[in-house]
Design an enzyme around this catalytic site. Structure first.
Site, PDB file in Angstrom:
ATOM      1  N   GLU A   1      -4.522  -5.528  -5.026  1.00 46.37           N
ATOM      2  CA  GLU A   1      -3.239  -5.953  -5.587  1.00 46.37           C
ATOM      3  C   GLU A   1      -3.494  -6.519  -6.980  1.00 46.37           C
ATOM      4  O   GLU A   1      -4.492  -7.187  -7.212  1.00 46.37           O
ATOM      5  CB  GLU A   1      -2.589  -7.012  -4.685  1.00 46.37           C
ATOM      6  CG  GLU A   1      -2.082  -6.414  -3.398  1.00 46.37           C
ATOM      7  CD  GLU A   1      -1.535  -7.444  -2.430  1.00 46.37           C
ATOM      8  OE1 GLU A   1      -1.233  -8.577  -2.833  1.00 46.37           O
ATOM      9  OE2 GLU A   1      -1.427  -7.096  -1.235  1.00 46.37           O
TER      10      GLU A   1
ATOM     11  N   CYS B   1      -5.502  -9.382   3.262  1.00 46.55           N
ATOM     12  CA  CYS B   1      -6.572  -8.521   3.791  1.00 46.55           C
ATOM     13  C   CYS B   1      -7.801  -9.291   4.277  1.00 46.55           C
ATOM     14  O   CYS B   1      -8.139  -9.216   5.459  1.00 46.55           O
ATOM     15  CB  CYS B   1      -6.985  -7.501   2.732  1.00 46.55           C
ATOM     16  SG  CYS B   1      -5.667  -6.326   2.396  1.00 46.55           S
TER      17      CYS B   1
ATOM     18  N   PHE C   1      -8.497   1.220  -0.575  1.00 43.54           N
ATOM     19  CA  PHE C   1      -9.326   0.171  -1.185  1.00 43.54           C
ATOM     20  C   PHE C   1      -8.657  -0.459  -2.414  1.00 43.54           C
ATOM     21  O   PHE C   1      -9.320  -1.171  -3.164  1.00 43.54           O
ATOM     22  CB  PHE C   1     -10.691   0.746  -1.578  1.00 43.54           C
ATOM     23  CG  PHE C   1     -11.485   1.230  -0.388  1.00 43.54           C
ATOM     24  CD1 PHE C   1     -12.217   0.337   0.381  1.00 43.54           C
ATOM     25  CD2 PHE C   1     -11.472   2.561  -0.019  1.00 43.54           C
ATOM     26  CE1 PHE C   1     -12.924   0.766   1.503  1.00 43.54           C
ATOM     27  CE2 PHE C   1     -12.178   3.002   1.098  1.00 43.54           C
ATOM     28  CZ  PHE C   1     -12.910   2.103   1.859  1.00 43.54           C
TER      29      PHE C   1
ATOM     30  N   VAL D   1       0.822  -1.213   0.000  1.00 46.37           N
ATOM     31  CA  VAL D   1       0.000   0.000   0.000  1.00 46.37           C
ATOM     32  C   VAL D   1       0.857   1.265   0.000  1.00 46.37           C
ATOM     33  O   VAL D   1       0.670   2.165  -0.818  1.00 46.37           O
ATOM     34  CB  VAL D   1      -0.962  -0.012   1.212  1.00 46.37           C
ATOM     35  CG1 VAL D   1      -1.583   1.354   1.448  1.00 46.37           C
ATOM     36  CG2 VAL D   1      -2.062  -1.034   0.976  1.00 46.37           C
TER      37      VAL D   1
HETATM   38  N1  NAD Z   1      -2.058  -5.142   0.557  1.00 40.01           N
HETATM   39  C1  NAD Z   1      -3.263  -4.710   0.216  1.00 40.01           C
HETATM   40  O1  NAD Z   1      -3.831  -5.075  -0.821  1.00 40.01           O
HETATM   41  C2  NAD Z   1      -3.983  -3.717   1.089  1.00 40.01           C
HETATM   42  C3  NAD Z   1      -5.105  -3.034   0.582  1.00 40.01           C
HETATM   43  C4  NAD Z   1      -5.745  -2.117   1.399  1.00 40.01           C
HETATM   44  C5  NAD Z   1      -5.301  -1.910   2.695  1.00 40.01           C
HETATM   45  N2  NAD Z   1      -4.232  -2.604   3.164  1.00 40.01           N
HETATM   46  C6  NAD Z   1      -3.766  -2.317   4.527  1.00 40.01           C
HETATM   47  O2  NAD Z   1      -2.632  -1.453   4.437  1.00 40.01           O
HETATM   48  C7  NAD Z   1      -1.712  -1.746   5.503  1.00 40.01           C
HETATM   49  C8  NAD Z   1      -0.355  -2.074   4.908  1.00 40.01           C
HETATM   50  O3  NAD Z   1      -0.495  -3.264   4.158  1.00 40.01           O
HETATM   51  P1  NAD Z   1       0.639  -3.753   3.160  1.00 40.01           P
HETATM   52  O4  NAD Z   1       0.092  -4.900   2.425  1.00 40.01           O
HETATM   53  O5  NAD Z   1       1.196  -2.584   2.421  1.00 40.01           O
HETATM   54  O6  NAD Z   1       1.745  -4.253   4.227  1.00 40.01           O
HETATM   55  P2  NAD Z   1       3.260  -4.625   3.938  1.00 40.01           P
HETATM   56  O7  NAD Z   1       3.623  -5.601   4.992  1.00 40.01           O
HETATM   57  O8  NAD Z   1       3.453  -4.955   2.512  1.00 40.01           O
HETATM   58  O9  NAD Z   1       4.057  -3.268   4.205  1.00 40.01           O
HETATM   59  C9  NAD Z   1       4.243  -2.687   5.448  1.00 40.01           C
HETATM   60  C10 NAD Z   1       5.604  -2.004   5.451  1.00 40.01           C
HETATM   61  O10 NAD Z   1       5.728  -1.231   6.636  1.00 40.01           O
HETATM   62  C11 NAD Z   1       7.079  -1.303   7.048  1.00 40.01           C
HETATM   63  N3  NAD Z   1       7.159  -0.886   8.457  1.00 40.01           N
HETATM   64  C12 NAD Z   1       6.756  -1.543   9.555  1.00 40.01           C
HETATM   65  N4  NAD Z   1       6.974  -0.777  10.668  1.00 40.01           N
HETATM   66  C13 NAD Z   1       7.507   0.386  10.232  1.00 40.01           C
HETATM   67  C14 NAD Z   1       7.960   1.574  10.868  1.00 40.01           C
HETATM   68  N5  NAD Z   1       7.894   1.712  12.207  1.00 40.01           N
HETATM   69  N6  NAD Z   1       8.459   2.557  10.125  1.00 40.01           N
HETATM   70  C15 NAD Z   1       8.557   2.423   8.785  1.00 40.01           C
HETATM   71  N7  NAD Z   1       8.142   1.327   8.115  1.00 40.01           N
HETATM   72  C16 NAD Z   1       7.629   0.322   8.820  1.00 40.01           C
HETATM   73  C17 NAD Z   1       7.462  -2.749   6.792  1.00 40.01           C
HETATM   74  O11 NAD Z   1       8.864  -2.924   6.729  1.00 40.01           O
HETATM   75  C18 NAD Z   1       6.763  -2.990   5.453  1.00 40.01           C
HETATM   76  O12 NAD Z   1       7.625  -2.686   4.355  1.00 40.01           O
HETATM   77  C19 NAD Z   1      -2.344  -2.881   6.297  1.00 40.01           C
HETATM   78  O13 NAD Z   1      -3.077  -2.349   7.360  1.00 40.01           O
HETATM   79  C20 NAD Z   1      -3.294  -3.522   5.291  1.00 40.01           C
HETATM   80  O14 NAD Z   1      -4.355  -4.180   5.907  1.00 40.01           O
HETATM   81  C21 NAD Z   1      -3.550  -3.489   2.389  1.00 40.01           C
END
Ligand code: NAD
Length: 439
Positions: free
Chosen positions: A158, A266, A155, A11
């Site tokens: 991927e 998700c 929203f 995201v």
């Molecule tokens: N992946 C999806 O399709 C999607 C869609 C909508 C919402 N979301 C939501 O978005 C959020 C992120 O999801 P994602 O899939 O991108 O997760 P992800 O695990 O791919 O990415 C999270 C990133 O945050 C970094 N991180 C963790 N702690 C940190 C800190 N203190 N400082 C800086 N960076 C830090 C991690 O190293 C990682 O790279 C979640 O809450 C998820 O539910 C995800």
């Protein structure tokens, strides 16, 4: 505008890149220095169609950079997005340690008014917690600095994340500060040129909206999987049922495909977290508990059929698997249904050979050498007693069946995505199992 996005995963990276693409100065922060090093060179850390080109261009044009230096990134920003992970805790609730950890750092480094935006999927009440965390750090510093916390759930899907972000169905913004709302509207204006699809609401409603959206989609999947199971029992055809119900506008045609259960980063965790939120508030979320149960059952359905086909003598058999990622056009294997299935096969003594167009490395991280990974779909069919299809990548939709037959030990397909027509498969000489359709 000066935008900082904390968390450069699926995201955060897409959001940072798209904000830069529309002309903003964007800093992407991550604690993982290897990710930051790769991203700084313009190398994407995820597979997402269209991302590489935008990433390279915006880095080259100096609108986008990546860092581990959160202090500098906070202090230079007008708007700070929190886009870190919210994985499920042991009790199913969303683990907020990363979100609140970032909030703490924001409180430690805040140097003037900023809008802090929760983009991570977070349970109701988190905006309040983020606000309190920042405030308590400011109190420790004995300073008074104004800030606002906005809830802006994401929203994107991927596999089509760039398109979803650049042309969103809707932007949900939760908050009440006019100052913050007007900055948010300004930031998103470039994405909404044809139609103003911003829904402003209070923080709690925005937080619930995200979970409700994912819970509704997961419900649709489990509903159709349950209907497919019934079709199997009574000899009906789920494809015909799907057309029959999808033609009703109130139901709609989309998201009515049965399959091997929902997965990904998700739906599973968000359904669990919503059930947990209900419980914490004295409410049994009965529909969602059933959605989870049906999904758990569905993930094992094809395994049962494989067992029956081989008369419970799976040890020593070899099965080829096409598709490992939880859906096409992504390399994301988090909670992919293929994981449970392949583990069941391995436990039963099956040799598993697998191919995914982009998720082979992720698969290697999960199974190491226990699964034989191939770089080409036909080659892994060699010596296999059956093919199992797990992800509906386009390249699997119209394969060369005659070539497949020459590689497979026996022409047997277990199709978890209903890609082929059962009658055609019969004519081609395959023993073909799909979901909710007479063989
Ligand atoms: N992946 C999806 O399709 C999607 C869609 C909508 C919402 N979301 C939501 O978005 C959020 C992120 O999801 P994602 O899939 O991108 O997760 P992800 O695990 O791919 O990415 C999270 C990133 O945050 C970094 N991180 C963790 N702690 C940190 C800190 N203190 N400082 C800086 N960076 C830090 C991690 O190293 C990682 O790279 C979640 O809450 C998820 O539910 C995800």
């Amino acid at each position: 505008m000066q935008v900082t996005v904390v968390g450069s995963g699926y995201v955060g990276l897409v959001a940072a890149t798209c904000f830069a693409e529309t002309g903003n100065d964007v800093v992407g922060v991550d604690i993982d220095k290897h990710k930051v090093a790769r991203l700084s060179k313009g190398i994407s850390i995820i597979y997402e169609p269209g991302l590489d080109e935008l990433l390279t261009r915006n880095i080259a044009e100096k609108r986008l950079r990546f860092t581990t230096d959160i202090k500098q990134a906070i202090q230079s920003a007008e708007i700070i997005f929190i886009a870190v992970g919210t994985p499920p805790g042991e009790d199913g609730s969303a683990d907020l340690q990363y979100v609140l950890g970032v909030a703490k750092q924001i409180g430690q480094h805040l140097n003037g008014y900023k809008v802090v935006v929760n983009k991570s999927t977070v349970p109701v009440g988190t905006a309040q917690k983020v606000s309190e965390t920042i405030q308590s750090e400011l109190s420790l510093r004995h300073v008074t600095i104004d800030f606002d916390v906005i809830s802006n759930p994401e929203f994107l899907k991927e596999g089509s994340a760039i398109d979803d972000f650049m042309k969103p169905d809707r932007i949900v913004i939760g908050g009440s500060s006019e100052r913050a709302l007007s900055l948010m509207k300004k930031l998103y204006a470039s994405f909404l040129r044809t139609d103003n699809r911003i829904y402003v609401m209070d923080n709690k409603s925005a937080e619930v909206t995200k979970y409700a959206a994912n819970a509704m989609l997961a419900t649709k999947i489990s509903f159709m999987n349950e209907m497919a199971a019934l079709c199997d029992k009574v000899g009906a055809n789920i494809d015909q049922v799907r057309f029959g119900i999808g033609s009703d506008d109130r139901i709609g045609k989309k998201f009515l495909f049965p399959g091997i259960g929902y997965g990904g980063s998700c739906f599973p965790k968000d359904v669990k977290a919503l059930v947990r939120t209900g419980r914490e508030n004295g409410l049994n979320m009965k529909i969602l508990e059933a959605v989870e149960d049906v999904n758990d059952r569905q993930k094992k359905t094809l395994f049962g059929r494989i067992q029956r086909h081989f008369e419970n003598k799976l040890a020593g058999k070899a099965i080829a698997v096409w598709g490992l990622a939880f859906k096409p056009r992504t390399d994301d294997m988090r909670e992919a249904p293929s994981i449970e299935m392949i583990n069941l096969l391995l436990e039963a003594g099956v040799t598993v050979k697998a191919y995914d167009p982009v998720a082979n490395q992720q698969a290697k991280d999960i199974w190491g050498d226990r699964v034989i990974l191939g770089s080409e779909p036909y080659q892994i069919l060699d010596g296999a007693d059956a093919l199992l299809i797990h992800t509906e990548w386009n390249e699997f939709r119209s394969p060369n069946f005659e070539t497949m037959k020459t590689h497979l030990n026996a022409p047997v397909i277990f199709d978890g995505r209903n890609l082929y027509d059962p009658a055609d498969m019969h004519t081609l000489g395959f023993t073909y199992f799909s979901l909710g359709r007479p063989s």
